[in-house]
Design a protein around this motif. Structure first.
Motif, mmCIF file in Angstrom:
data_model
loop_
_atom_site.group_PDB
_atom_site.id
_atom_site.type_symbol
_atom_site.label_atom_id
_atom_site.label_comp_id
_atom_site.label_asym_id
_atom_site.label_seq_id
_atom_site.Cartn_x
_atom_site.Cartn_y
_atom_site.Cartn_z
ATOM 1 N N GLY A 21 0.778 -1.227 0.000
ATOM 2 C CA GLY A 21 0.000 0.000 0.000
ATOM 3 C C GLY A 21 0.809 1.277 0.000
ATOM 4 O O GLY A 21 0.246 2.373 -0.024
ATOM 5 N N ARG A 24 0.977 4.836 -3.596
ATOM 6 C CA ARG A 24 -0.403 5.269 -3.796
ATOM 7 C C ARG A 24 -0.726 5.579 -5.253
ATOM 8 O O ARG A 24 -1.898 5.559 -5.652
ATOM 9 N N PRO A 27 -2.005 2.170 -7.941
ATOM 10 C CA PRO A 27 -3.394 1.750 -8.182
ATOM 11 C C PRO A 27 -4.151 2.687 -9.119
ATOM 12 O O PRO A 27 -5.025 2.238 -9.876
ATOM 13 N N ALA A 30 -3.008 1.789 -12.525
ATOM 14 C CA ALA A 30 -3.478 0.440 -12.856
ATOM 15 C C ALA A 30 -4.919 0.425 -13.336
ATOM 16 O O ALA A 30 -5.292 -0.392 -14.183
ATOM 17 N N ARG A 31 -5.747 1.334 -12.816
ATOM 18 C CA ARG A 31 -7.144 1.360 -13.256
ATOM 19 C C ARG A 31 -7.442 2.507 -14.226
ATOM 20 O O ARG A 31 -8.593 2.783 -14.544
ATOM 21 N N TYR A 145 6.424 -2.819 -10.231
ATOM 22 C CA TYR A 145 5.718 -1.566 -10.556
ATOM 23 C C TYR A 145 5.673 -1.372 -12.079
ATOM 24 O O TYR A 145 4.640 -1.006 -12.640
ATOM 25 N N THR A 148 3.157 -3.590 -13.910
ATOM 26 C CA THR A 148 1.790 -3.098 -13.720
ATOM 27 C C THR A 148 1.520 -1.878 -14.600
ATOM 28 O O THR A 148 0.459 -1.763 -15.235
ATOM 29 N N TRP A 218 1.908 11.142 -6.750
ATOM 30 C CA TRP A 218 0.514 10.958 -6.335
ATOM 31 C C TRP A 218 -0.094 12.272 -5.867
ATOM 32 O O TRP A 218 -1.276 12.551 -6.131
#
Length: 223
Positions: A21, A24, A27, A30-31, A145, A148, A218
């Protein structure tokens, strides 16, 4: 019981593995939720990281040739890898909308450049075999990383294989680099040069600065 080089590399990587986690930004990418301006900043920051790390690894190769010859091939290969990665980075930057004028005008973010600054410090006064161990542990997370990100860029952003080449490069297994790391660590063990406390310190700081790199990017998404 004395650990082999392979065992020490594996246990060090396990001990220094970051919490899933902590990154940050990953994710979001990734989406497909990270903005293209953030991806552009990632490309621009990496251009500075690549240039700095290449110089650091060349210096480490030169130092190692005189101090710990078995470590020199590892750092030589890292320097060569940074050169190849840098050649691929331009396609990713271009896909993010970065042109020459934008690249020249860009001001690097301190939180992103702490990592290469620490690598440069290690290049000046770190123990080569210990650095091999710490970097190898850090590269394990970095490779994940990149895998991904490469998948997300194709899936959500429509980037070409060429534009994803920078991340593909680091996501691919590197058996020759792994072999050079084992040889460097084995020589360090046989010479009694490995200091596991120092290795952990180097690795902990590398991982912390790596986390800072991603957290800084981030934060761009929070504005």
């Amino acid at each position: 019981m004395t650990l082999t080089a392979r065992e020490l590399l594996d246990t060090t990587t396990g001990r220094l593995a970051p919490d899933p986690g902590t990154n940050r930004l990953l994710p979001l990418i990734a989406r497909g939720a990270a903005g293209r301006d953030t991806l552009a900043a990632l490309a621009l920051e990496q251009s500075h990281v690549i240039a700095a790390d290449r110089r650091s690894f060349r210096h480490l190769a030169e130092r190692s040739a005189a101090e710990e010859p078995a470590s020199a091939p590892f750092f030589e290969m890292l320097a060569e890898g940074e050169e190849l990665a840098g050649q691929r980075l331009g396609k990713f930057a271009g896909a993010c909308g970065v042109d020459e004028a934008r690249a020249v005008a860009y001001e690097p973010l301190p939180g992103c450049q702490a990592y290469p600054s620490y690598v440069a410090r290690l290049a000046l006064d770190g123990t080569p075999a210990d650095i091999v161990l710490a970097l190898s542990a850090n590269f394990s997370a970095w490779g994940g990383y990149c895998a991904t990100i490469a998948d997300a860029l194709r899936r959500h952003y429509g980037f070409s294989d060429e534009a994803c080449g920078f991340f593909d490069f680091f996501a691919e297994p590197a058996p020759e680099l792994d072999q050079r790391a084992r040889e460097a660590v084995q020589a360090g063990l046989e010479a009694g040069r490995i200091d596991e406390d120092l290795v952990h310190r180097y690795g902990r700081l590398l991982q912390s600065y790596e986390t800072m790199f991603w957290h800084t990017l981030w934060e761009l998404e929070q504005r």
